[in-house]
Motif scaffolding. Structure first.
Motif, PDB file in Angstrom:
ATOM      1  N   GLY A 184       0.777  -1.237   0.000  1.00 50.62           N
ATOM      2  CA  GLY A 184       0.000   0.000   0.000  1.00 50.62           C
ATOM      3  C   GLY A 184       0.805   1.280   0.000  1.00 50.62           C
ATOM      4  O   GLY A 184       0.242   2.366   0.143  1.00 50.62           O
ATOM      5  N   TYR A 185       2.122   1.176  -0.188  1.00 49.21           N
ATOM      6  CA  TYR A 185       2.968   2.388  -0.163  1.00 49.21           C
ATOM      7  C   TYR A 185       2.617   3.328  -1.315  1.00 49.21           C
ATOM      8  O   TYR A 185       2.339   4.517  -1.102  1.00 49.21           O
ATOM      9  CB  TYR A 185       4.433   1.973  -0.218  1.00 49.21           C
ATOM     10  N   SER A 186       2.597   2.819  -2.541  1.00 47.24           N
ATOM     11  CA  SER A 186       2.225   3.671  -3.674  1.00 47.24           C
ATOM     12  C   SER A 186       0.765   4.083  -3.582  1.00 47.24           C
ATOM     13  O   SER A 186       0.389   5.185  -4.029  1.00 47.24           O
ATOM     14  CB  SER A 186       2.487   2.945  -4.991  1.00 47.24           C
ATOM     15  N   THR A 187      -0.058   3.223  -3.000  1.00 49.41           N
ATOM     16  CA  THR A 187      -1.475   3.529  -2.822  1.00 49.41           C
ATOM     17  C   THR A 187      -1.649   4.802  -2.001  1.00 49.41           C
ATOM     18  O   THR A 187      -2.486   5.658  -2.322  1.00 49.41           O
ATOM     19  CB  THR A 187      -2.191   2.368  -2.111  1.00 49.41           C
ATOM     20  N   ILE A 188      -0.865   4.924  -0.946  1.00 51.74           N
ATOM     21  CA  ILE A 188      -0.947   6.108  -0.084  1.00 51.74           C
ATOM     22  C   ILE A 188      -0.564   7.360  -0.862  1.00 51.74           C
ATOM     23  O   ILE A 188      -1.247   8.396  -0.788  1.00 51.74           O
ATOM     24  CB  ILE A 188      -0.057   5.927   1.162  1.00 51.74           C
ATOM     25  N   TRP A 189       0.532   7.285  -1.614  1.00 54.49           N
ATOM     26  CA  TRP A 189       0.952   8.452  -2.409  1.00 54.49           C
ATOM     27  C   TRP A 189      -0.162   8.876  -3.369  1.00 54.49           C
ATOM     28  O   TRP A 189      -0.468  10.074  -3.501  1.00 54.49           O
ATOM     29  CB  TRP A 189       2.209   8.118  -3.196  1.00 54.49           C
ATOM     30  N   LEU A 190      -0.757   7.924  -4.049  1.00 55.94           N
ATOM     31  CA  LEU A 190      -1.801   8.249  -5.015  1.00 55.94           C
ATOM     32  C   LEU A 190      -3.068   8.758  -4.338  1.00 55.94           C
ATOM     33  O   LEU A 190      -3.665   9.752  -4.768  1.00 55.94           O
ATOM     34  CB  LEU A 190      -2.133   7.012  -5.854  1.00 55.94           C
ATOM     35  N   ALA A 191      -3.491   8.089  -3.272  1.00 56.15           N
ATOM     36  CA  ALA A 191      -4.748   8.459  -2.607  1.00 56.15           C
ATOM     37  C   ALA A 191      -4.678   9.853  -2.002  1.00 56.15           C
ATOM     38  O   ALA A 191      -5.691  10.554  -1.931  1.00 56.15           O
ATOM     39  CB  ALA A 191      -5.088   7.434  -1.525  1.00 56.15           C
ATOM     40  N   ARG A 192      -3.499  10.261  -1.586  1.00 51.14           N
ATOM     41  CA  ARG A 192      -3.347  11.603  -1.010  1.00 51.14           C
ATOM     42  C   ARG A 192      -3.547  12.704  -2.040  1.00 51.14           C
ATOM     43  O   ARG A 192      -3.760  13.863  -1.670  1.00 51.14           O
ATOM     44  CB  ARG A 192      -1.969  11.733  -0.362  1.00 51.14           C
ATOM     45  N   ALA A 193      -3.496  12.367  -3.308  1.00 49.99           N
ATOM     46  CA  ALA A 193      -3.709  13.363  -4.356  1.00 49.99           C
ATOM     47  C   ALA A 193      -5.183  13.532  -4.701  1.00 49.99           C
ATOM     48  O   ALA A 193      -5.543  14.453  -5.439  1.00 49.99           O
ATOM     49  CB  ALA A 193      -2.936  12.969  -5.611  1.00 49.99           C
ATOM     50  N   LEU A 194      -6.035  12.646  -4.179  1.00 45.77           N
ATOM     51  CA  LEU A 194      -7.448  12.677  -4.521  1.00 45.77           C
ATOM     52  C   LEU A 194      -8.209  13.729  -3.723  1.00 45.77           C
ATOM     53  O   LEU A 194      -7.848  14.037  -2.581  1.00 45.77           O
ATOM     54  CB  LEU A 194      -8.077  11.304  -4.242  1.00 45.77           C
ATOM     55  N   PRO A 195      -9.287  14.258  -4.301  1.00 46.11           N
ATOM     56  CA  PRO A 195     -10.174  15.123  -3.511  1.00 46.11           C
ATOM     57  C   PRO A 195     -10.894  14.289  -2.464  1.00 46.11           C
ATOM     58  O   PRO A 195     -10.835  13.055  -2.468  1.00 46.11           O
ATOM     59  CB  PRO A 195     -11.139  15.671  -4.562  1.00 46.11           C
ATOM     60  N   ARG A 196     -11.608  14.941  -1.568  1.00 47.91           N
ATOM     61  CA  ARG A 196     -12.264  14.235  -0.458  1.00 47.91           C
ATOM     62  C   ARG A 196     -13.244  13.168  -0.950  1.00 47.91           C
ATOM     63  O   ARG A 196     -13.425  12.136  -0.302  1.00 47.91           O
ATOM     64  CB  ARG A 196     -13.001  15.236   0.445  1.00 47.91           C
ATOM     65  N   ASP A 197     -13.884  13.416  -2.086  1.00 45.38           N
ATOM     66  CA  ASP A 197     -14.839  12.449  -2.601  1.00 45.38           C
ATOM     67  C   ASP A 197     -14.208  11.524  -3.639  1.00 45.38           C
ATOM     68  O   ASP A 197     -14.904  10.791  -4.351  1.00 45.38           O
ATOM     69  CB  ASP A 197     -16.057  13.149  -3.198  1.00 45.38           C
ATOM     70  N   GLY A 198     -12.881  11.537  -3.728  1.00 40.11           N
ATOM     71  CA  GLY A 198     -12.194  10.680  -4.676  1.00 40.11           C
ATOM     72  C   GLY A 198     -12.203   9.225  -4.239  1.00 40.11           C
ATOM     73  O   GLY A 198     -12.416   8.906  -3.063  1.00 40.11           O
ATOM     74  N   VAL A 199     -11.951   8.338  -5.198  1.00 43.93           N
ATOM     75  CA  VAL A 199     -11.972   6.894  -4.948  1.00 43.93           C
ATOM     76  C   VAL A 199     -10.750   6.255  -5.595  1.00 43.93           C
ATOM     77  O   VAL A 199     -10.405   6.565  -6.738  1.00 43.93           O
ATOM     78  CB  VAL A 199     -13.250   6.241  -5.526  1.00 43.93           C
ATOM     79  N   LEU A 200     -10.106   5.361  -4.854  1.00 42.65           N
ATOM     80  CA  LEU A 200      -9.009   4.562  -5.403  1.00 42.65           C
ATOM     81  C   LEU A 200      -9.326   3.096  -5.162  1.00 42.65           C
ATOM     82  O   LEU A 200      -9.576   2.688  -4.033  1.00 42.65           O
ATOM     83  CB  LEU A 200      -7.675   4.929  -4.758  1.00 42.65           C
TER      84      LEU A 200
END
Length: 222
Positions: free
Chosen positions: A69-85
């Motif tokens: 989940g390391y790359s997952t965290i980097w990507l998810a932090r770029a999402l808006p509050r209603d974003g989905v990964l």
């Protein structure tokens, strides 16, 4: 280029831009304790993924290959509050580690880790009419050509498709093994498919590797 120099350059860039906070460091440590292979993206690559996701305005992200989940965290932090990964992981053990790391980072509300063969999960997403703004491929390399076709089915014009490990220390030049041959085919499709505008960005770690960056420029064919 000398391996020691590559590490020094990578470390220098990381010291300036890596920005590894407690949650990211804990994710790496938790993954090590759990016995996961240390094949996650580097901090520099993580920052690049974050910038690309943020710059593209991605709201829906698909990751093929979760690991810890390391790359997952980097990507998810770029999402808006209603974003989905949505992240796809073959092994339940890896998925459990990733979920703990994602929860620690405060991102459980934006991230769903789905377990199972990526091809089956991708077929399910396609059947549900799933469309993503950014797709990151970092799973078994022999599957890259097939994952690219699925990614195109799950894209729209403007979607970014990213893929890690596409130079493999230069192994793709000779492509003497199955993995390198599969990645070489993947790279060739990126270069020749009229639906894509793509480039490979060299990445320095202990060896030279590469991150493929492609933009979908036409509606994918079914």
């Amino acid at each position: 280029m000398d391996e020691g120099l590559l590490r020094e350059i990578d470390g220098y860039i990381e010291s300036l831009f890596g920005e590894q906070d407690e949650a990211l460091r804990a994710a790496l440590e938790e993954s090590r304790r759990a016995g996961l292979p240390e094949i996650q993206v580097s901090a520099n690559q993580g920052k690049l993924l974050h910038i690309l996701a943020a710059a593209s305005g991605a709201r829906r992200v698909l990751e093929i290959g979760t690991l810890g989940g390391y790359s997952t965290i980097w990507l998810a932090r770029a999402l808006p509050r209603d974003g989905v990964l949505i992240s796809l992981e073959l092994r339940e053990h890896h998925a459990g580690v990733a979920r703990r790391n994602i929860e620690r980072a405060g991102l459980s509300g934006r991230v769903e880790v789905r377990v199972g063969d990526a091809r089956e999960r991708l077929a399910e997403l396609a059947g549900q009419g799933g469309v993503f703004d950014l797709i990151f491929i970092d799973a078994d390399k022999t599957g890259y050509p097939e994952y690219l076709e699925w990614s195109l089915r799950l894209s729209r014009p403007g979607t970014l498709i990213l893929a890690d490990n596409v130079i493999r220390g230069g192994a793709v030049l000779d492509a003497e093994d199955e993995v390198s041959r599969a990645v070489r085919r993947f790279n060739r499709v990126l270069a020749e498919d009229p639906r894509l505008s793509a480039v490979i960005l060299p990445i320095l770690r202990e060896r030279v590797d590469g991150l493929a960056i492609a933009r979908v420029r036409g509606m994918p064919q079914s």
